[in-house]
Design an enzyme around this catalytic site. Sequence first.
Site, mmCIF file in Angstrom:
data_model
loop_
_atom_site.group_PDB
_atom_site.id
_atom_site.type_symbol
_atom_site.label_atom_id
_atom_site.label_comp_id
_atom_site.label_asym_id
_atom_site.label_seq_id
_atom_site.Cartn_x
_atom_site.Cartn_y
_atom_site.Cartn_z
ATOM 1 N N THR A 1 64.254 -60.907 -5.687
ATOM 2 C CA THR A 1 64.178 -59.627 -4.958
ATOM 3 C C THR A 1 63.005 -59.694 -3.973
ATOM 4 O OG1 THR A 1 62.899 -58.597 -6.749
ATOM 5 C CG2 THR A 1 65.278 -58.222 -6.752
ATOM 6 N N LYS B 1 62.513 -65.016 -11.824
ATOM 7 C CA LYS B 1 62.221 -64.132 -10.692
ATOM 8 C C LYS B 1 61.354 -62.998 -11.200
ATOM 9 C CE LYS B 1 63.505 -60.558 -9.552
ATOM 10 N NZ LYS B 1 63.142 -59.096 -9.791
ATOM 11 N N THR C 1 60.598 -56.076 -15.428
ATOM 12 C CA THR C 1 61.249 -56.532 -14.189
ATOM 13 C C THR C 1 61.088 -57.999 -13.916
ATOM 14 O OG1 THR C 1 60.973 -54.415 -13.169
ATOM 15 C CG2 THR C 1 61.683 -56.157 -11.740
ATOM 16 N N GLU D 1 53.451 -58.937 -6.356
ATOM 17 C CA GLU D 1 53.598 -58.312 -5.036
ATOM 18 C C GLU D 1 52.259 -58.194 -4.335
ATOM 19 O OE1 GLU D 1 57.742 -55.884 -5.729
ATOM 20 O OE2 GLU D 1 55.859 -54.843 -6.034
ATOM 21 N N ASN E 1 55.181 -51.662 -1.811
ATOM 22 C CA ASN E 1 55.719 -50.662 -2.729
ATOM 23 C C ASN E 1 55.794 -49.246 -2.171
ATOM 24 O OD1 ASN E 1 56.476 -51.972 -5.234
ATOM 25 N ND2 ASN E 1 54.389 -52.753 -5.088
ATOM 26 N N THR F 1 63.259 -47.433 0.899
ATOM 27 C CA THR F 1 63.768 -46.885 2.167
ATOM 28 C C THR F 1 63.770 -47.924 3.286
ATOM 29 O OG1 THR F 1 61.568 -45.955 2.382
ATOM 30 C CG2 THR F 1 63.321 -44.473 1.760
#
Lengths: 405, 405
Positions: B155, B181, B192, B278, B400, B405
Amino acid sequence: MLNLQTVSPLTLTTPKGFKATGIHVGLKRKRKDLGLLVCEGGASAAAVYTTNQMQAAPIIVTKQAMEASEGRIHAILVNSGNANACTGELGLTHAYMSQHAIANHLQIKPEQVAIASTGIIGQTLAIDTLVTGVDQLVASEAEEEADAFAHAILTTDTGIKTAGYQFLMNGSEVSICGVAKGSGMIHPNMATMLGFLTTDATVEPNVLQTILKRSIDRTFNCITVDGDSSTNDMVMMLASGAAKTPTIMLDTQEAEQFEQAVTHVCQELAKLIARDGEGATKLIEVTVQGTDEERLARKIAKQIVGSSLVKTAIFGEDANWGRIVAAIGSIDEPIDVSKIDIRIGSQWVLRQSMPILFDETLASNELAADTVAIEVDLNSGSAVGRAFGCDLTYDYIKINASYRT
Amino acid sequence: MLNLQTVSPLTLTTPKGFKATGIHVGLKRKRKDLGLLVCEGGASAAAVYTTNQMQAAPIIVTKQAMEASEGRIHAILVNSGNANACTGELGLTHAYMSQHAIANHLQIKPEQVAIASTGIIGQTLAIDTLVTGVDQLVASEAEEEADAFAHAILTTDTGIKTAGYQFLMNGSEVSICGVAKGSGMIHPNMATMLGFLTTDATVEPNVLQTILKRSIDRTFNCITVDGDSSTNDMVMMLASGAAKTPTIMLDTQEAEQFEQAVTHVCQELAKLIARDGEGATKLIEVTVQGTDEERLARKIAKQIVGSSLVKTAIFGEDANWGRIVAAIGSIDEPIDVSKIDIRIGSQWVLRQSMPILFDETLASNELAADTVAIEVDLNSGSAVGRAFGCDLTYDYIKINASYRT
């Protein structure tokens, strides 16, 4: 229903019997860094301390003072700029030296002095600077001196935080005021936060302790900025008795009124701290209902408002309810996850754990406001709990990547 | 000591008996989003799932398949782009449809198929797109097809994550490979994150389960990126038996060798995930020693590596050990906080809970490296635990604040 009026001016010296001051002595570069709050003749005192096992020297010294004086405190000395934490025996000596300096200055006993420190951990306190500064402290009832105290306790806060109410108790006017500091390392259970409350009600230390503790559990302990908890923090409340009310006893109507007012002051201060979280642009208020117990509702509310992903989504004005659901599901005790309702702002986005259509543009607009409300209903009971926090932003990183250097 | 050799190529199809593939079907805009791993004839399977109570549809379906097939799995179908979580009955129907589609395609039973999804929560899966895509899947042993599978499960990851070792067991060469992942919403207890391991050793499902679970507790469950835990995540391991080793039984030397190798693969994958957190610029490795129990050492290590303030300080290359101390002290079980040693990089900064002089410039230089080691000794026992994480950066916020969106 209790008729609470906002006090004016909003200062620690509005309740009768208190004097305060705040000055710059050199522990911080420019801003005020040493504050003094005095109740001549002594006040009934109550305090709640950090739950962090690594407790700073001033916490240890204040606990001893509270015990030795049986909760009768005449003065609170607070410095900012240096937390005097992880400073070993030397740090403890410095804390006693601060306490004795103010006791000498005011001609009271050391055990009648509480002390508090906030700032950098692990650096030796500039004790000579502090002790020299103590002699310059002249507390008064003046509004500007109480304001100076509120400034002297700040670290990365963007401004002072005050709240205050008054109400009639059996015909006597009682005032309760509070100031607080804290903007980073804020987490449930009293983390890097200082709060000081004054009241002119008459109340014994043990009753004050019970009421303060319950109020804090519902307010200060329900805020989170970054999930980290600190070595230094405490909330202390002093009651001067100068309003000449009857002595407040537990389980009376007067105690209930008083507790409501204390909780209101704590609640406002807690929200101000959350809103001023490091780098924050918004206050997030999470209400969880429909659980068996208030404790569980509060725990889930804290989990949501503490989630980095939820906080970041709200900074991005994104109604990402999936992250709220993930936060709820990660609670470590069993809950029924099959009938959850979630509302973001004015719109329900999940009903019975199923997404429902909502207006994304309206949601974004509401998330752009400076207060964001999230409501969760687990539909499994009638308890309600609340927590407060803030969004996670670029500025949080900026402030914390370079705090010490 | 086990003599482990890195496998080449580092792909899931290096252990004998496996085929794989990955393609783009349209669940993501451009990148590969559907992957298939096959063991013709079936493999012994073991799996560990998210502890989040809100479990996504594919987790429910895979658990049922594992039970119905008694741990004999022929194929794993993975999609990225959509997590199929919080999608209610319809989502569960979609999960079964995916499972049945691949069963039809491969001419096997649905309960021989495990499925996994990762991506956005709460949006309806484009099931027609997925089912149409299934018919295009042609798995092979080719390195590039295994590589395509590794890509299809990503992702926000910045690249594929693979690890693999081989060793001799009674003269037979055994290979173990894995891909994973995960880069956000990563926290202890399988959050996750997806991981898939293959081996050609011969091992029954229940033995494989025991070994996988223990390995994961020491590795994947010791990483944290942002403290959030997810609805979808799992690690599954398949053993084809194609290397023709004797069947591995628990409490034998072979089982010990095998577990060491599995743990090594999991460890490498876990570190790759933490490093790719991230927005991360560094891997943080925290080692805690000197406790009574390994569990407590691991818990403290996770607390440190999960602290937003520690993570941000390391991003800022600031040897702010005060925040490490605060994180240790905030553990919710009693520890002796009076004799803590802390080392950052090559330098001790705290001894017996007292700060010691260190070279700040050297510390900053070491914190600028892409791997940062923190060591803590509580001097109260002989257990050791480790945890892995990453720094908290501007890019974490960027990624994040606008993921959905």
